[in-house]
Design a protein around this motif. Structure first.
Motif, PDB file in Angstrom:
ATOM      1  N   ALA A  32      37.194  34.167  29.086  1.00  0.00           N
ATOM      2  CA  ALA A  32      38.559  35.023  28.805  1.00  0.00           C
ATOM      3  C   ALA A  32      38.831  36.067  29.874  1.00  0.00           C
ATOM      4  O   ALA A  32      39.897  36.229  30.272  1.00  0.00           O
ATOM      5  CB  ALA A  32      38.503  35.597  27.424  1.00  0.00           C
ATOM      6  N   GLU A  33      37.631  36.776  30.139  1.00  0.00           N
ATOM      7  CA  GLU A  33      37.993  37.760  31.210  1.00  0.00           C
ATOM      8  C   GLU A  33      38.162  37.276  32.849  1.00  0.00           C
ATOM      9  O   GLU A  33      39.003  37.777  33.298  1.00  0.00           O
ATOM     10  CB  GLU A  33      36.331  38.380  31.486  1.00  0.00           C
ATOM     11  CG  GLU A  33      35.700  39.135  30.522  1.00  0.00           C
ATOM     12  CD  GLU A  33      34.454  39.689  30.563  1.00  0.00           C
ATOM     13  OE1 GLU A  33      33.989  40.249  29.552  1.00  0.00           O
ATOM     14  OE2 GLU A  33      33.715  39.354  31.459  1.00  0.00           O
ATOM     15  N   ARG A  38      43.293  37.127  36.394  1.00  0.00           N
ATOM     16  CA  ARG A  38      44.220  36.608  37.164  1.00  0.00           C
ATOM     17  C   ARG A  38      45.085  37.461  37.924  1.00  0.00           C
ATOM     18  O   ARG A  38      45.704  38.521  37.499  1.00  0.00           O
ATOM     19  CB  ARG A  38      45.106  35.571  36.595  1.00  0.00           C
ATOM     20  CG  ARG A  38      44.331  34.444  35.815  1.00  0.00           C
ATOM     21  CD  ARG A  38      45.354  33.610  35.081  1.00  0.00           C
ATOM     22  NE  ARG A  38      45.717  34.592  33.999  1.00  0.00           N
ATOM     23  CZ  ARG A  38      46.770  34.658  33.100  1.00  0.00           C
ATOM     24  NH1 ARG A  38      47.691  33.615  33.428  1.00  0.00           N
ATOM     25  NH2 ARG A  38      47.154  35.396  32.166  1.00  0.00           N
ATOM     26  N   GLY A  39      45.179  37.149  39.238  1.00  0.00           N
ATOM     27  CA  GLY A  39      45.782  38.348  40.215  1.00  0.00           C
ATOM     28  C   GLY A  39      45.300  39.728  40.408  1.00  0.00           C
ATOM     29  O   GLY A  39      45.720  40.160  41.403  1.00  0.00           O
ATOM     30  N   PHE A  49      42.494  33.292  41.096  1.00  0.00           N
ATOM     31  CA  PHE A  49      42.564  32.432  39.901  1.00  0.00           C
ATOM     32  C   PHE A  49      41.806  31.554  39.351  1.00  0.00           C
ATOM     33  O   PHE A  49      42.150  30.392  39.102  1.00  0.00           O
ATOM     34  CB  PHE A  49      43.968  31.778  39.943  1.00  0.00           C
ATOM     35  CG  PHE A  49      45.071  32.777  40.075  1.00  0.00           C
ATOM     36  CD1 PHE A  49      45.962  33.241  39.061  1.00  0.00           C
ATOM     37  CD2 PHE A  49      45.426  33.698  41.280  1.00  0.00           C
ATOM     38  CE1 PHE A  49      46.823  34.198  39.195  1.00  0.00           C
ATOM     39  CE2 PHE A  49      46.533  34.476  41.517  1.00  0.00           C
ATOM     40  CZ  PHE A  49      47.082  34.760  40.380  1.00  0.00           C
ATOM     41  N   CYS A  50      40.529  31.775  39.606  1.00  0.00           N
ATOM     42  CA  CYS A  50      39.180  30.806  39.261  1.00  0.00           C
ATOM     43  C   CYS A  50      38.937  31.066  37.479  1.00  0.00           C
ATOM     44  O   CYS A  50      38.044  31.775  37.187  1.00  0.00           O
ATOM     45  CB  CYS A  50      38.158  31.234  39.917  1.00  0.00           C
ATOM     46  SG  CYS A  50      38.395  30.614  41.588  1.00  0.00           S
ATOM     47  N   TYR A  51      39.992  30.407  36.777  1.00  0.00           N
ATOM     48  CA  TYR A  51      39.547  30.417  35.489  1.00  0.00           C
ATOM     49  C   TYR A  51      39.384  29.086  34.675  1.00  0.00           C
ATOM     50  O   TYR A  51      39.069  28.942  33.506  1.00  0.00           O
ATOM     51  CB  TYR A  51      40.960  31.393  34.616  1.00  0.00           C
ATOM     52  CG  TYR A  51      41.981  30.605  34.735  1.00  0.00           C
ATOM     53  CD1 TYR A  51      42.452  29.720  33.966  1.00  0.00           C
ATOM     54  CD2 TYR A  51      42.782  30.933  35.715  1.00  0.00           C
ATOM     55  CE1 TYR A  51      43.703  29.068  34.198  1.00  0.00           C
ATOM     56  CE2 TYR A  51      44.048  30.397  36.029  1.00  0.00           C
ATOM     57  CZ  TYR A  51      44.603  29.477  35.288  1.00  0.00           C
ATOM     58  OH  TYR A  51      45.729  28.982  35.408  1.00  0.00           O
ATOM     59  N   ASN A  95      37.424  24.266  29.343  1.00  0.00           N
ATOM     60  CA  ASN A  95      37.713  25.744  28.439  1.00  0.00           C
ATOM     61  C   ASN A  95      37.728  25.440  27.046  1.00  0.00           C
ATOM     62  O   ASN A  95      37.009  26.073  26.329  1.00  0.00           O
ATOM     63  CB  ASN A  95      38.637  26.213  28.960  1.00  0.00           C
ATOM     64  CG  ASN A  95      38.706  27.104  30.531  1.00  0.00           C
ATOM     65  OD1 ASN A  95      38.563  25.985  31.368  1.00  0.00           O
ATOM     66  ND2 ASN A  95      38.742  28.091  30.693  1.00  0.00           N
ATOM     67  N   ALA A  96      38.369  24.493  26.513  1.00  0.00           N
ATOM     68  CA  ALA A  96      38.639  24.022  25.157  1.00  0.00           C
ATOM     69  C   ALA A  96      37.296  23.615  24.494  1.00  0.00           C
ATOM     70  O   ALA A  96      37.077  23.957  23.266  1.00  0.00           O
ATOM     71  CB  ALA A  96      39.775  23.209  24.987  1.00  0.00           C
ATOM     72  N   ALA A  97      36.618  22.985  25.140  1.00  0.00           N
ATOM     73  CA  ALA A  97      35.239  22.236  24.874  1.00  0.00           C
ATOM     74  C   ALA A  97      34.222  23.439  24.192  1.00  0.00           C
ATOM     75  O   ALA A  97      33.456  23.055  23.439  1.00  0.00           O
ATOM     76  CB  ALA A  97      34.622  21.337  25.763  1.00  0.00           C
TER      77      ALA A  97
END
Length: 100
Positions: A32-33, A38-39, A49-51, A95-97
């Motif tokens: 989440a952090e 981002r940006g 933008f490595c999320y 991410n969702a997993a």
């Protein structure tokens, strides 16, 4: 006896041109952090933008997680890609997993 959980993870940007390797004791919070940063050019993951989570591994001991993070950070991109593709050959967004 308390169980501890530490995670070494790799995120990428939407174009999959940049890889970020990190370590945390709360993977959901940390992702989440990354997303919220981002940006933000003062943070590597934010600047690029490595999320997007593409790889993670669990460690019970913080020392092991830190050592593993340093090991992976020292690798060339090709070796990191091979690690990612060993468990996530299509670079699926994970991410969702890991959401609670």
């Amino acid at each position: 006896m308390k169980n501890y959980a530490f995670y070494v993870y790799i995120t990428t940007n939407p174009a999959q041109t940049v890889l970020y390797t990190g370590m945390t004791n709360d993977l959901v919070r940390r992702l989440a952090e990354h997303y919220e940063s981002r940006g933000q050019v003062d943070k590597f993951a934010g600047k690029y933008f490595c999320y997007r989570l593409v790889y993670w591994e669990f460690h019970q001991y913080v020392r092991h997680a830190i050592e593993r993070e340093k090991e992976i950070k020292g690798w060339r991109r090709a070796k990191k890609v091979a690690l990612i593709e060993s468990i996530n050959p299509t670079w699926e967004l994970l991410n969702a997993a890991i959401q609670p």
